[in-house]
Design a protein around this motif. Structure first.
Motif, PDB file in Angstrom:
ATOM      1  N   LYS A   1      13.860   2.686  93.681  1.00  0.00           N
ATOM      2  CA  LYS A   1      14.884   3.385  92.888  1.00  0.00           C
ATOM      3  C   LYS A   1      15.900   3.976  93.841  1.00  0.00           C
ATOM      4  N   PRO A   2      17.134   4.191  93.372  1.00  0.00           N
ATOM      5  CA  PRO A   2      18.128   4.849  94.225  1.00  0.00           C
ATOM      6  C   PRO A   2      17.611   6.199  94.724  1.00  0.00           C
ATOM      7  N   ILE A   3      18.040   6.549  95.941  1.00  0.00           N
ATOM      8  CA  ILE A   3      17.593   7.816  96.552  1.00  0.00           C
ATOM      9  C   ILE A   3      18.790   8.763  96.660  1.00  0.00           C
ATOM     10  N   ILE A   4      18.643   9.957  96.116  1.00  0.00           N
ATOM     11  CA  ILE A   4      19.695  10.983  96.228  1.00  0.00           C
ATOM     12  C   ILE A   4      19.110  12.110  97.067  1.00  0.00           C
TER      13      ILE A   4
ATOM     14  N   ALA B   1      20.057  19.581  88.696  1.00  0.00           N
ATOM     15  CA  ALA B   1      20.901  18.380  88.617  1.00  0.00           C
ATOM     16  C   ALA B   1      20.025  17.138  88.454  1.00  0.00           C
ATOM     17  N   PHE B   2      18.919  17.120  89.195  1.00  0.00           N
ATOM     18  CA  PHE B   2      17.961  16.004  89.078  1.00  0.00           C
ATOM     19  C   PHE B   2      17.509  15.839  87.627  1.00  0.00           C
ATOM     20  N   LYS B   3      17.167  16.980  86.979  1.00  0.00           N
ATOM     21  CA  LYS B   3      16.669  16.891  85.596  1.00  0.00           C
ATOM     22  C   LYS B   3      17.740  16.317  84.660  1.00  0.00           C
ATOM     23  N   LEU B   4      18.991  16.751  84.883  1.00  0.00           N
ATOM     24  CA  LEU B   4      20.075  16.237  84.037  1.00  0.00           C
ATOM     25  C   LEU B   4      20.297  14.740  84.258  1.00  0.00           C
ATOM     26  N   VAL B   5      20.292  14.338  85.520  1.00  0.00           N
ATOM     27  CA  VAL B   5      20.538  12.918  85.827  1.00  0.00           C
ATOM     28  C   VAL B   5      19.421  12.056  85.242  1.00  0.00           C
TER      29      VAL B   5
ATOM     30  N   PHE C   1      14.967  11.889  93.885  1.00  0.00           N
ATOM     31  CA  PHE C   1      15.666  12.857  94.731  1.00  0.00           C
ATOM     32  C   PHE C   1      14.767  13.243  95.913  1.00  0.00           C
ATOM     33  N   ILE C   2      15.436  13.513  97.041  1.00  0.00           N
ATOM     34  CA  ILE C   2      14.715  14.093  98.186  1.00  0.00           C
ATOM     35  C   ILE C   2      15.410  15.410  98.532  1.00  0.00           C
TER      36      ILE C   2
ATOM     37  N   THR D   1      27.735  18.137  89.309  1.00  0.00           N
ATOM     38  CA  THR D   1      26.973  17.374  90.309  1.00  0.00           C
ATOM     39  C   THR D   1      26.239  16.226  89.613  1.00  0.00           C
ATOM     40  N   ALA D   2      25.560  16.566  88.513  1.00  0.00           N
ATOM     41  CA  ALA D   2      24.781  15.535  87.792  1.00  0.00           C
ATOM     42  C   ALA D   2      25.715  14.438  87.271  1.00  0.00           C
ATOM     43  N   TYR D   3      26.844  14.858  86.723  1.00  0.00           N
ATOM     44  CA  TYR D   3      27.798  13.884  86.172  1.00  0.00           C
ATOM     45  C   TYR D   3      28.265  12.920  87.264  1.00  0.00           C
ATOM     46  N   GLN D   4      28.629  13.474  88.409  1.00  0.00           N
ATOM     47  CA  GLN D   4      29.158  12.628  89.491  1.00  0.00           C
ATOM     48  C   GLN D   4      28.078  11.720  90.081  1.00  0.00           C
ATOM     49  N   ILE D   5      26.853  12.207  90.127  1.00  0.00           N
ATOM     50  CA  ILE D   5      25.763  11.354  90.627  1.00  0.00           C
ATOM     51  C   ILE D   5      25.625  10.137  89.698  1.00  0.00           C
TER      52      ILE D   5
END
Ligand code: UDP
Length: 415
Positions: free
Chosen positions: A218-221, A239-243, A251-252, A354-358
């Protein structure tokens, strides 16, 4: 470690930039310079001096580095100064000020200042300026600390020393102060050949992911930061929860806590508590000097985030941009100097943003790639060690030729 020569940078910077450095250095050939700080290792200043001094000497200047000797009592005082410069309330007693003066006096007795230029780094050795009158040297005070909001007692005490220097250097426009002496601005810089930034093989990157049990399905943020409320780890988790409501990714949050920072452990515990049970939110506790691991984690990332609430310059952003990563970061401290919105990265102001842009970048990999490409070029131009070197050379030149407005270098003119 192999000593890096100025010539090695021809693989990373434009030939005309290297040529400009050489031409400037030629004008300064044989100039003797002493740099003084308070530690030979540990921390960004020592790391930068280790790297930049051999380059000056390779270019024909004669630069020496000396480290002042201090007692524990002295370093407790200068630590209090440091906190005070960052705006933390500290209690500075007359006895502490006397300790500072005393240690500077003792060091001055053991040193000579026969060079053309003396560069004093940070507050610890600032009191050496008492020696100025006895020598012909020009004196430079180079401040690496974020001085945008100091408590007045510490700043006033230091100003008495600082204003006796010929010039001062600060790291960002917001750190500049009202001073009676000229102030120059030289941005912090990263070294592309340092362990934290050098190119890595795919095998090296994978070895680090394996060590931390991170899969690449999976993609890594990623955000690399100390466990500090001002780096907003909880905001990263939110932000992780929203994404994750819409997009599958992991996420890391990787960072360290210092043993002398009780708040670090508390922040870590809070984050661990919030994120427990979330298998795609990896919290990595990494020891100090994990430069190779930091490098690999940044390179393994699809997107790098820096969701700080406050920031100094934000070197993690510089490091990620240099690795061509699309960076989403809050518009605080030095970050907007590095991220030109929608060009070299994306600036945000909230968890939702942040979540939106991710999500936007995960859905638009071409845009992400382009941001990364431009981000790298921006760092190449402005925030590499060679740019730092060039700016020092220009400053040294102006000290050697006061009042001269144009520098004529061979066929070229630099304003
Ligand atoms: N860093 C590190 N390990 C960590 C956290 C950060 O090596 O656990 C490094 C990071 O790569 C960067 C520096 O420490 O080089 C942090 O600088 P920055 O300006 O981003 O923030 P600061 O921690 O100074 O507020």
């Amino acid at each position: 470690m192999k000593e890096i020569k100025i010539q090695d940078y021809n693989t990373v910077i434009r030939p005309q930039n290297l040529e400009e450095i050489r031409l400037l250095a030629r004008e300064l050939e044989g100039t003797t310079i002493k740099m003084v700080n308070s530690t030979a290792e540990g921390g960004g200043v020592a790391e930068m001096l280790h790297r930049v001094i051999p380059l000056f000497n390779d270019l024909g200047l004669k630069v020496k580095w000396e480290v002042i000797k201090g007692t524990n009592k002295f370093f407790n005082v200068t630590k209090a100064f440091h906190n005070g410069l960052h705006g933390t309330k500290v209690n500075i007693t007359q006895q502490m000020l006397e300790t500072f003066r005393e240690v500077n006096r003792k060091n001055a007795l053991e040193m000579n200042f026969d060079e053309d230029i003396i560069v004093i780094h940070d507050p610890q050795p600032a009191g050496l300026i008492e020696e100025k009158a006895k020598h012909k040297a020009k004196w430079v005070w180079r401040c690496h600390v974020d001085t945008s909001n100091p408590i007045s007692q510490v700043w006033n005490f230091l100003t008495n020393y600082v204003e006796r220097y010929d010039v001062s250097i600060f790291s960002a426009p917001s750190f500049a102060k009202e001073l009676k002496i000229p102030q120059y601005m030289i941005y912090p810089a990263i070294d592309p050949f340092a362990e934290k930034n050098r190119e890595l093989t795919q095998g090296e990157i994978e070895s680090v992911l394996t060590k931390f049990k991170i899969k690449t399905d999976k993609p890594i943020i990623t955000q690399i930061s100390r466990f500090d409320y001002l780096k907003d780890p909880i905001g990263v988790f939110e932000a992780f929860k929203l994404v994750r409501k819409h997009t599958d990714c992991q996420f890391i949050y990787a960072g360290g806590t210092a043993s002398d920072d009780p708040e670090g452990s508390q922040v870590l515990a809070e984050l661990q508590d919030r994120a427990s049970g979330e298998k795609d939110f990896h919290i990595l506790l990494i020891p100090p000097f994990s430069d190779f691991e930091v490098n690999a984690l940044q390179r393994a990332s699809t997107i790098v985030v820096q969701k700080s609430l406050r920031e100094g310059f934000g070197l993690t952003v510089t490091e990620a941009l240099w690795k061509s990563k699309p960076v989403i970061a809050t518009a605080v401290g030095g970050i907007p100097i590095q991220i030109i919105n929608n060009f070299t990265g994306i600036l945000v102001h909230s968890i939702e943003g942040t979540a939106y842009q991710i999500r936007y970048l995960l859905n638009n990999p071409e845009v992400a790639k382009q941001l990364g490409r431009f981000g790298k070029e921006h760092v190449r131009e402005k925030f590499l060690l060679t740019r730092n070197l060039r700016n020092y050379l220009l400053l040294f030149f102006s000290l050697r030729h006061p009042g001269q407005e144009l520098i004529e270098l061979g066929q070229r003119l630099c304003k």
